[in-house]
Scaffold this motif. Structure first.
Motif, mmCIF file in Angstrom:
data_model
loop_
_atom_site.group_PDB
_atom_site.id
_atom_site.type_symbol
_atom_site.label_atom_id
_atom_site.label_comp_id
_atom_site.label_asym_id
_atom_site.label_seq_id
_atom_site.Cartn_x
_atom_site.Cartn_y
_atom_site.Cartn_z
ATOM 1 N N ASP A 276 1.958 12.301 -2.081
ATOM 2 C CA ASP A 276 0.968 11.224 -2.041
ATOM 3 C C ASP A 276 -0.109 11.577 -3.071
ATOM 4 O OD1 ASP A 276 -1.294 9.691 -1.406
ATOM 5 O OD2 ASP A 276 -0.975 9.810 0.757
ATOM 6 N N SER B 147 -5.196 1.162 -4.392
ATOM 7 C CA SER B 147 -6.368 1.180 -3.512
ATOM 8 C C SER B 147 -7.550 1.967 -4.043
ATOM 9 C CB SER B 147 -5.984 1.784 -2.156
ATOM 10 O OG SER B 147 -5.272 0.856 -1.395
ATOM 11 N N LYS B 148 -7.291 3.222 -4.409
ATOM 12 C CA LYS B 148 -8.405 4.122 -4.715
ATOM 13 C C LYS B 148 -8.767 4.061 -6.192
ATOM 14 C CE LYS B 148 -7.641 5.460 -0.459
ATOM 15 N NZ LYS B 148 -8.511 5.428 0.688
ATOM 16 N N ILE C 16 -2.477 9.460 -4.446
ATOM 17 C CA ILE C 16 -3.328 8.286 -4.532
ATOM 18 C C ILE C 16 -4.711 8.586 -5.136
ATOM 19 C CG2 ILE C 16 -4.123 8.464 -2.132
ATOM 20 C CD1 ILE C 16 -3.528 5.255 -2.274
ATOM 21 N N ASN D 197 -0.076 16.235 -0.607
ATOM 22 C CA ASN D 197 -1.106 15.263 -0.940
ATOM 23 C C ASN D 197 -2.098 15.956 -1.873
ATOM 24 O OD1 ASN D 197 -3.984 13.955 0.824
ATOM 25 N ND2 ASN D 197 -2.970 13.101 -0.955
ATOM 26 N N TYR E 154 -3.995 14.068 6.081
ATOM 27 C CA TYR E 154 -4.342 12.653 6.234
ATOM 28 C C TYR E 154 -3.622 12.138 7.479
ATOM 29 C CZ TYR E 154 -4.382 7.644 5.309
ATOM 30 O OH TYR E 154 -4.527 6.293 5.426
ATOM 31 N N THR F 145 -8.917 -1.383 -1.772
ATOM 32 C CA THR F 145 -8.137 -0.910 -0.620
ATOM 33 C C THR F 145 -7.586 -2.062 0.236
ATOM 34 O OG1 THR F 145 -10.132 -0.728 0.730
ATOM 35 C CG2 THR F 145 -9.460 1.252 -0.454
ATOM 36 N N TYR G 24 0.237 10.858 8.420
ATOM 37 C CA TYR G 24 1.507 11.589 8.299
ATOM 38 C C TYR G 24 2.094 11.963 9.664
ATOM 39 C CZ TYR G 24 -0.358 12.198 3.523
ATOM 40 O OH TYR G 24 -0.895 11.996 2.287
ATOM 41 N N ASN H 291 -6.775 14.729 0.728
ATOM 42 C CA ASN H 291 -7.665 14.220 1.764
ATOM 43 C C ASN H 291 -7.296 14.972 3.049
ATOM 44 O OD1 ASN H 291 -9.006 12.761 3.718
ATOM 45 N ND2 ASN H 291 -7.788 10.896 3.457
ATOM 46 N N TYR I 12 -14.014 12.975 -0.618
ATOM 47 C CA TYR I 12 -14.441 13.383 0.717
ATOM 48 C C TYR I 12 -15.075 14.771 0.651
ATOM 49 C CZ TYR I 12 -11.047 9.774 1.766
ATOM 50 O OH TYR I 12 -10.351 8.593 1.786
ATOM 51 N N GLY J 234 0.824 -1.209 0.000
ATOM 52 C CA GLY J 234 0.000 0.000 0.000
ATOM 53 C C GLY J 234 0.854 1.253 0.000
ATOM 54 N N SER J 235 0.208 2.369 -0.334
ATOM 55 C CA SER J 235 0.948 3.634 -0.317
ATOM 56 C C SER J 235 1.283 4.000 1.128
ATOM 57 C CB SER J 235 0.145 4.732 -0.999
ATOM 58 O OG SER J 235 -0.975 5.031 -0.237
ATOM 59 N N ARG K 226 -3.699 -4.018 -0.626
ATOM 60 C CA ARG K 226 -2.445 -3.491 -0.079
ATOM 61 C C ARG K 226 -1.300 -3.508 -1.100
ATOM 62 N NH1 ARG K 226 -4.025 -0.618 1.655
ATOM 63 N NH2 ARG K 226 -2.391 -0.013 3.097
HETATM 64 C C1 LIG Z 1 -4.167 10.512 1.269
HETATM 65 C C2 LIG Z 1 -4.151 9.047 1.477
HETATM 66 N N1 LIG Z 1 -3.006 8.377 1.342
HETATM 67 C C3 LIG Z 1 -2.936 7.057 1.529
HETATM 68 C C4 LIG Z 1 -4.056 6.321 1.869
HETATM 69 C C5 LIG Z 1 -3.930 4.839 2.084
HETATM 70 O O1 LIG Z 1 -3.560 4.241 0.892
HETATM 71 P P1 LIG Z 1 -3.157 2.709 0.772
HETATM 72 O O2 LIG Z 1 -4.409 1.914 0.817
HETATM 73 O O3 LIG Z 1 -2.476 2.625 -0.572
HETATM 74 O O4 LIG Z 1 -2.227 2.389 1.866
HETATM 75 C C6 LIG Z 1 -5.276 6.966 2.032
HETATM 76 C C7 LIG Z 1 -6.481 6.204 2.429
HETATM 77 O O5 LIG Z 1 -7.479 6.720 2.823
HETATM 78 C C8 LIG Z 1 -5.327 8.361 1.826
HETATM 79 O O6 LIG Z 1 -6.461 9.033 1.965
#
Ligand SMILES: Cc1ncc(COP(=O)(O)O)c(C=O)c1O
Length: 408
Positions: free
Chosen positions: A210, A243-244, A212, A178, A128, A249, A131, A182, A329, A102-103, A252
């Motif tokens: 990030d 994931s997105k 994503i 990001n 998010y 999601t 961090y 988010n 969101y 996953g990220s 991973r």
């Molecule tokens: C900004 C951001 N980065 C990373 C993630 C998690 O990503 P991953 O499922 O690739 O770990 C999320 C999940 O909500 C997110 O909102």
């Protein structure tokens, strides 16, 4: 002697400095109270058929053992192809990519790979929630810079250039970006990214970005990878994942893309943290990243429809909404509701949490309290975040339940 040993603290100071994820806790509460879960950002609809089939075929073909620690070759090649098509970035799959669990793992591996204790990391807030703990775990000090909400809900969240400049100094090692963002839904513009680029170059700072939600965009906004700007190629770690974009999601699979020297450091950290992401799902990732352009257009169009439904439902219930330009969101201002929850102290730091508890237990909708996106919880005490990565009937049901909040 025995007594001294008894006094030893058995958990680490680092682990004591942060709490369980509030977002994931809200999912547990949604299950407990039978609430519609608009808290955690995971889709409640199916992943693309061809991607699911590719995973099934990979298991049937006995792809069951460790992939190369930094990622299956086919997936790395697909990531490189896609980054060239989408952002014009030249990426070498042999030297520039690390596939992670996953990220989430890509970000913490990158942080551990580039920071030393005492280094400072600039983080825009609201942020998010991962961090903050990422910085603590890697020993870095966080410097928060506000994204200021628009006075009109349809405007943009912006940073103050002077505040951002003031956050950079000789100890600054990295800035976490990001975009699309988010929880705010902000999509950073080229001019904003160029301003950030100039600071990174001036202070010899890395960008950990990030991206994503890169394909979930509205209102004609364009996604720009900061790595594609002049001067940033070698000082950016671009973080992304399946994931997105492919609604998986739970699989991973994510990745970090950076210049070879930084990639070697990330690969070492990643190898000893997790060895690697699930091998058959990486094969399916290569198929996902080869989907045609039309897939991404439909993804964004479908999310736009979901955004409109939730926006209408929230406004009808009395929420003031900040319209997102990307990601899935909606940040809302809940100040209109607060007098009925805490008339004596409408600005208290726990108002958003109390309101969120009321929503999940009494109204049947789970959301995330705004305070979990801020360093100082008081800054988010008048906000809650709704996720709309849900089927239309799920969103309609949430909107129906929320009407109970409407002042009669
Ligand atoms: C900004 C951001 N980065 C990373 C993630 C998690 O990503 P991953 O499922 O690739 O770990 C999320 C999940 O909500 C997110 O909102």
């Amino acid at each position: 002697m025995g007594e001294v040993v008894q006094q030893k603290q058995l958990t680490s100071e680092k682990a004591d400095r942060f709490t369980e994820s509030v977002i994931r806790e809200m999912t547990r509460q949604a299950m407990l109270y039978g609430a519609v879960n608009l808290a955690q950002g995971f889709p409640d609809f199916a992943a693309p058929e061809e991607v699911k089939r590719a995973a099934q075929q990979a298991i049937a073909a006995d792809i069951n053992q460790y992939a190369i620690t930094w990622g299956a070759k086919k997936l790395r090649e697909a990531i490189a192809r896609e980054m060239r098509r989408w952002q014009g970035l030249a990426v070498d799959p042999e030297t520039d990519i690390t596939v992670c669990c996953g990220s989430t793992e890509a970000m913490i591996s990158a942080m551990l790979a580039v920071t030393n204790p005492g280094d400072e990391v600039v983080i825009f807030e609201p942020f998010y929630e991962n961090y903050g703990p990422d910085a603590i775990l890697s020993g870095a000090r966080s410097r928060f810079v506000k994204l200021h909400p628009p006075s009109d809900g349809d405007g943009e969240w912006v940073f103050d250039e002077r505040e951002l400049r003031a956050a950079f100094n000789r100890n600054t090692k990295a800035i976490i970006l990001n975009t699309p963002n988010n929880p705010t839904g902000k999509v950073f513009t080229r001019a904003e990214l160029e301003f950030i680029r100039d600071l990174c170059v001036e202070w010899n700072v890395l960008a950990l970005t990030d991206e994503i939600y890169e394909h979930i965009l509205y209102d004609g906004t364009k996604h720009i990878s900061i790595a594609a700007l002049d001067g940033m190629r070698d000082r950016t770690v671009t973080i992304n994942g399946m994931s997105k974009t492919y609604s998986v999601t739970g699989w991973r699979v994510g990745w970090a893309v950076a210049a070879p020297a930084i990639t070697s450091a990330i690969r070492k950290v990643h190898d000893f943290l997790t060895v690697g992401a699930a091998a058959p799902l990486q094969e399916a990732g290569a198929v996902a990243l080869s989907l045609p352009e039309s897939y991404y257009q439909k993804l964004a169009a479908d999310y736009r429809e979901r955004r409109e439904i939730l926006l209408a439902g929230l406004r009808a219930a009395g929420f003031r909404c900040f319209v997102p330009r990307g990601a899935y969101y909606i940040m809302t201002d809940i100040s209109a509701f607060l007098p009925m929850f805490s008339p004596a102290a409408p600005a208290a730091g726990t108002d958003d949490v109390r309101f969120t508890q009321y929503l999940v237990k009494e109204v049947g909708v789970a959301v995330v309290p705004g305070s979990s996106f801020y360093n100082d919880p008081r800054d988010g005490a008048q906000q809650v975040r709704f996720a709309f990565c849900k089927q239309l009937p799920t969103l309609q049901e949430a909107a129906r339940r929320l009407q109970r909040l409407r002042p009669s």
